[in-house]
Design a protein around this motif. Structure first.
Motif, PDB file in Angstrom:
ATOM      1  N   GLU A  81      -8.484   1.607  -2.445  1.00  5.79           N
ATOM      2  CA  GLU A  81      -8.453   2.951  -3.013  1.00  5.79           C
ATOM      3  C   GLU A  81      -7.371   3.011  -4.077  1.00  5.79           C
ATOM      4  O   GLU A  81      -6.296   2.439  -3.925  1.00  5.79           O
ATOM      5  CB  GLU A  81      -8.165   3.989  -1.923  1.00  5.79           C
ATOM      6  CG  GLU A  81      -9.249   4.094  -0.863  1.00  5.79           C
ATOM      7  CD  GLU A  81     -10.586   4.563  -1.411  1.00  5.79           C
ATOM      8  OE1 GLU A  81     -10.622   5.300  -2.422  1.00  5.79           O
ATOM      9  OE2 GLU A  81     -11.618   4.182  -0.837  1.00  5.79           O
ATOM     10  N   ALA A  82      -7.654   3.715  -5.140  1.00  5.15           N
ATOM     11  CA  ALA A  82      -6.677   3.896  -6.213  1.00  5.15           C
ATOM     12  C   ALA A  82      -5.538   4.771  -5.706  1.00  5.15           C
ATOM     13  O   ALA A  82      -5.726   5.627  -4.832  1.00  5.15           O
ATOM     14  CB  ALA A  82      -7.339   4.556  -7.419  1.00  5.15           C
ATOM     15  N   VAL A  83      -4.358   4.563  -6.246  1.00  5.41           N
ATOM     16  CA  VAL A  83      -3.220   5.411  -5.911  1.00  5.41           C
ATOM     17  C   VAL A  83      -3.387   6.726  -6.666  1.00  5.41           C
ATOM     18  O   VAL A  83      -3.508   6.734  -7.889  1.00  5.41           O
ATOM     19  CB  VAL A  83      -1.884   4.745  -6.309  1.00  5.41           C
ATOM     20  CG1 VAL A  83      -0.718   5.676  -6.032  1.00  5.41           C
ATOM     21  CG2 VAL A  83      -1.703   3.442  -5.570  1.00  5.41           C
ATOM     22  N   VAL A  84      -3.434   7.820  -5.905  1.00  5.38           N
ATOM     23  CA  VAL A  84      -3.575   9.150  -6.511  1.00  5.38           C
ATOM     24  C   VAL A  84      -2.601  10.116  -5.854  1.00  5.38           C
ATOM     25  O   VAL A  84      -2.220   9.949  -4.694  1.00  5.38           O
ATOM     26  CB  VAL A  84      -5.020   9.697  -6.381  1.00  5.38           C
ATOM     27  CG1 VAL A  84      -6.005   8.856  -7.184  1.00  5.38           C
ATOM     28  CG2 VAL A  84      -5.449   9.771  -4.940  1.00  5.38           C
ATOM     29  N   ALA A  85      -2.232  11.114  -6.603  1.00  6.50           N
ATOM     30  CA  ALA A  85      -1.364  12.160  -6.062  1.00  6.50           C
ATOM     31  C   ALA A  85      -2.170  13.009  -5.088  1.00  6.50           C
ATOM     32  O   ALA A  85      -3.290  13.408  -5.381  1.00  6.50           O
ATOM     33  CB  ALA A  85      -0.814  13.026  -7.191  1.00  6.50           C
ATOM     34  N   VAL A  86      -1.617  13.239  -3.909  1.00  8.29           N
ATOM     35  CA  VAL A  86      -2.299  14.048  -2.894  1.00  8.29           C
ATOM     36  C   VAL A  86      -1.532  15.327  -2.561  1.00  8.29           C
ATOM     37  O   VAL A  86      -1.981  16.120  -1.753  1.00  8.29           O
ATOM     38  CB  VAL A  86      -2.543  13.236  -1.601  1.00  8.29           C
ATOM     39  CG1 VAL A  86      -3.538  12.110  -1.862  1.00  8.29           C
ATOM     40  CG2 VAL A  86      -1.248  12.684  -1.038  1.00  8.29           C
ATOM     41  N   GLY A  87      -0.400  15.503  -3.182  1.00 15.66           N
ATOM     42  CA  GLY A  87       0.380  16.707  -2.942  1.00 15.66           C
ATOM     43  C   GLY A  87       1.585  16.739  -3.856  1.00 15.66           C
ATOM     44  O   GLY A  87       1.912  15.749  -4.515  1.00 15.66           O
ATOM     45  N   ALA A  88       2.216  17.883  -3.909  1.00 16.07           N
ATOM     46  CA  ALA A  88       3.399  18.031  -4.746  1.00 16.07           C
ATOM     47  C   ALA A  88       4.264  19.154  -4.194  1.00 16.07           C
ATOM     48  O   ALA A  88       3.778  20.021  -3.476  1.00 16.07           O
ATOM     49  CB  ALA A  88       2.995  18.339  -6.183  1.00 16.07           C
ATOM     50  N   HIS A 117       3.478  13.442  -4.443  1.00 23.25           N
ATOM     51  CA  HIS A 117       3.369  12.545  -3.294  1.00 23.25           C
ATOM     52  C   HIS A 117       2.007  11.872  -3.353  1.00 23.25           C
ATOM     53  O   HIS A 117       1.011  12.493  -3.705  1.00 23.25           O
ATOM     54  CB  HIS A 117       3.528  13.330  -1.987  1.00 23.25           C
ATOM     55  CG  HIS A 117       4.775  14.153  -1.974  1.00 23.25           C
ATOM     56  ND1 HIS A 117       6.019  13.616  -1.788  1.00 23.25           N
ATOM     57  CD2 HIS A 117       4.961  15.474  -2.173  1.00 23.25           C
ATOM     58  CE1 HIS A 117       6.922  14.566  -1.844  1.00 23.25           C
ATOM     59  NE2 HIS A 117       6.315  15.712  -2.087  1.00 23.25           N
ATOM     60  N   TYR A 118       1.976  10.590  -2.980  1.00 23.15           N
ATOM     61  CA  TYR A 118       0.777   9.784  -3.195  1.00 23.15           C
ATOM     62  C   TYR A 118       0.100   9.374  -1.883  1.00 23.15           C
ATOM     63  O   TYR A 118       0.689   9.438  -0.818  1.00 23.15           O
ATOM     64  CB  TYR A 118       1.142   8.543  -4.016  1.00 23.15           C
ATOM     65  CG  TYR A 118       1.724   8.933  -5.349  1.00 23.15           C
ATOM     66  CD1 TYR A 118       0.901   9.310  -6.393  1.00 23.15           C
ATOM     67  CD2 TYR A 118       3.094   8.967  -5.541  1.00 23.15           C
ATOM     68  CE1 TYR A 118       1.430   9.700  -7.616  1.00 23.15           C
ATOM     69  CE2 TYR A 118       3.636   9.356  -6.761  1.00 23.15           C
ATOM     70  CZ  TYR A 118       2.802   9.723  -7.785  1.00 23.15           C
ATOM     71  OH  TYR A 118       3.326  10.116  -8.985  1.00 23.15           O
ATOM     72  N   ASN A 119      -1.131   8.904  -1.997  1.00 22.90           N
ATOM     73  CA  ASN A 119      -1.936   8.526  -0.838  1.00 22.90           C
ATOM     74  C   ASN A 119      -1.585   7.158  -0.275  1.00 22.90           C
ATOM     75  O   ASN A 119      -2.211   6.705   0.665  1.00 22.90           O
ATOM     76  CB  ASN A 119      -3.431   8.549  -1.201  1.00 22.90           C
ATOM     77  CG  ASN A 119      -3.794   7.562  -2.292  1.00 22.90           C
ATOM     78  OD1 ASN A 119      -2.967   7.152  -3.103  1.00 22.90           O
ATOM     79  ND2 ASN A 119      -5.055   7.173  -2.335  1.00 22.90           N
ATOM     80  N   ARG A 120      -0.614   6.496  -0.821  1.00 22.74           N
ATOM     81  CA  ARG A 120      -0.208   5.187  -0.320  1.00 22.74           C
ATOM     82  C   ARG A 120       1.251   5.262   0.106  1.00 22.74           C
ATOM     83  O   ARG A 120       2.124   5.570  -0.690  1.00 22.74           O
ATOM     84  CB  ARG A 120      -0.400   4.124  -1.401  1.00 22.74           C
ATOM     85  CG  ARG A 120      -0.155   2.719  -0.871  1.00 22.74           C
ATOM     86  CD  ARG A 120      -0.692   1.653  -1.783  1.00 22.74           C
ATOM     87  NE  ARG A 120      -2.125   1.795  -1.957  1.00 22.74           N
ATOM     88  CZ  ARG A 120      -2.761   1.457  -3.061  1.00 22.74           C
ATOM     89  NH1 ARG A 120      -2.112   0.958  -4.079  1.00 22.74           N
ATOM     90  NH2 ARG A 120      -4.062   1.607  -3.147  1.00 22.74           N
TER      91      ARG A 120
END
Length: 163
Positions: A81-88, A117-120
């Motif tokens: 999975e690509a690293v994506v922002a999941v929150g801030a 904040h990221y999914n990894r």
């Protein structure tokens, strides 16, 4: 007794029905395609399992892999999975601004920082440099907000309360 290369395993550590056999760490190539399955990249093969009585009860057999597909098979798949922002979250460098500008003639200011904040888990949270814009309701009477830089200023022209 236990045959242990490190010499630190006791019989009690390898007795019972819930015995951890290995920990696995994956390193994914940076060039690996994201969002697609990579089949057959994980496999287990048992060379030999010997119990504490030195009786071999498994020899040269394939293991079973349970992967993200919720099934078991001789070879498992990985999905990268690509690293994506999941929150801030956002915060002000100075959490409370008391507008003394009408009394002193000097404006006061602070900046708003957005942290993503990221999914990894291994990817550290980082200050966001784009994709966010600051705004405030009824801002012209209370404070001035620079939307792209998120600078907040109170000055003598801002005389209303924030409540």
């Amino acid at each position: 007794s236990v045959l242990d290369v490190a010499g630190s395993t006791a019989n009690a550590d390898v007795t019972g029905t819930d015995i951890g056999l290995m920990d696995v760490t994956f390193r994914v190539l940076g060039a690996a395609a994201t969002g697609v399955a990579h089949p057959g990249v994980v496999a287990v093969h048992v060379s030999s399992f010997i119990n504490q009585g030195t009786v071999e009860y498994l020899s040269n057999v394939p293991g079973t892999v349970v992967d993200y597909r919720d099934g078991s098979s001789p070879a498992g798949a990985l999905q990268v999975e690509a690293v994506v922002a999941v929150g801030a979250h956002a915060y002000a460098a100075n959490a409370a601004l008391v507008n003394t500008a009408p009394l002193t003639g000097s404006s006061l200011g602070t900046s708003i920082t957005v942290i993503e904040h990221y999914n990894r888990a291994s990817t550290s949270s980082a200050e966001a440099t784009s994709n966010y814009r600051c705004a405030a309701a009824n801002a012209s009477a209370v404070l001035e907000v620079a939307g792209t830089t998120c600078a907040v200023t109170v000055d003598a022209a801002r005389t209303a309360g924030a409540a």
